[in-house]
Design a protein around this motif. Structure first.
Motif, mmCIF file in Angstrom:
data_model
loop_
_atom_site.group_PDB
_atom_site.id
_atom_site.type_symbol
_atom_site.label_atom_id
_atom_site.label_comp_id
_atom_site.label_asym_id
_atom_site.label_seq_id
_atom_site.Cartn_x
_atom_site.Cartn_y
_atom_site.Cartn_z
ATOM 1 N N ASP A 1 1.044 2.784 -9.408
ATOM 2 C CA ASP A 1 2.296 3.522 -9.263
ATOM 3 C C ASP A 1 2.510 3.862 -7.789
ATOM 4 O OD1 ASP A 1 4.628 4.780 -9.961
ATOM 5 O OD2 ASP A 1 3.647 6.664 -10.520
ATOM 6 N N ALA A 2 2.672 2.813 -6.990
ATOM 7 C CA ALA A 2 2.849 2.963 -5.550
ATOM 8 C C ALA A 2 3.467 1.674 -5.021
ATOM 9 C CB ALA A 2 1.502 3.224 -4.870
ATOM 10 N N VAL A 3 3.835 1.692 -3.774
ATOM 11 C CA VAL A 3 4.360 0.501 -3.123
ATOM 12 C C VAL A 3 3.298 0.006 -2.158
ATOM 13 C CG1 VAL A 3 6.158 -0.401 -1.595
ATOM 14 C CG2 VAL A 3 6.746 1.257 -3.366
ATOM 15 N N PRO A 4 2.844 -1.232 -2.261
ATOM 16 C CA PRO A 4 3.267 -2.249 -3.216
ATOM 17 C C PRO A 4 2.669 -1.999 -4.604
ATOM 18 C CG PRO A 4 1.512 -3.135 -1.860
ATOM 19 C CD PRO A 4 1.814 -1.747 -1.333
ATOM 20 N N ALA A 5 3.430 -2.317 -5.638
ATOM 21 C CA ALA A 5 3.003 -2.092 -7.025
ATOM 22 C C ALA A 5 2.186 -3.286 -7.512
ATOM 23 C CB ALA A 5 4.212 -1.845 -7.921
#
Length: 139
Positions: free
Chosen positions: A80-84
């Motif tokens: 649950d973050a970028v990059p996923a």
């Protein structure tokens, strides 16, 4: 290996492989797409399944198992973050046939996971927790 991905509009792209085959990718409406095709990460997941099932079927045929059907059910979780990126992936093989030996299926799945499936091995080396499971069903 070569390929080209061409932007169409919004979040829709057409990809062409070096062998001349094409596939459309699209994004969700909230990101500018029209939700008319697979997402790129879905293609990565499905490509991994295709790579693995190819190995498993080839080995089962070589060991003369009477397989009438086979599928790989894929489940992946993304961070649950970028990059996923993928954090985990399970490949569950369901092999149907006449007298198919569980030991042969187990061995085929293990060899795919540990030696032959370039996609799942690459993801595993990149830090994805890749697991494999299987079931054998009588036809």
């Amino acid at each position: 290996m070569k390929g080209t991905v061409k932007w169409m509009d919004g979040a829709m792209f057409v990809a062409e492989s070096g062998s001349g085959h094409t596939v459309v990718m699209d994004g969700p409406e909230d990101l500018g797409g029209r939700n008319q095709s697979l997402r790129p990460m879905e293609m990565l997941l499905l490509g991994t399944g295709g790579c693995a099932i190819y190995d498993v079927i080839a080995m089962l045929k070589k060991s003369r198992q009477q397989v009438t059907d086979c599928r790989v059910e894929l489940q992946a979780e993304r961070v649950d973050a970028v990059p996923a990126v993928f954090e985990s992936m399970n490949l569950h093989f369901v092999v149907t046939g006449h007298g198919v030996k569980e030991s042969q299926v187990r061995r085929a799945v293990e060899l795919s996971a540990e030696k032959y499936c370039s996609a799942s091995i690459m993801l595993s080396k990149a830090g994805v927790r890749v697991s494999h499971s299987f079931a054998v069903e009588e036809a």
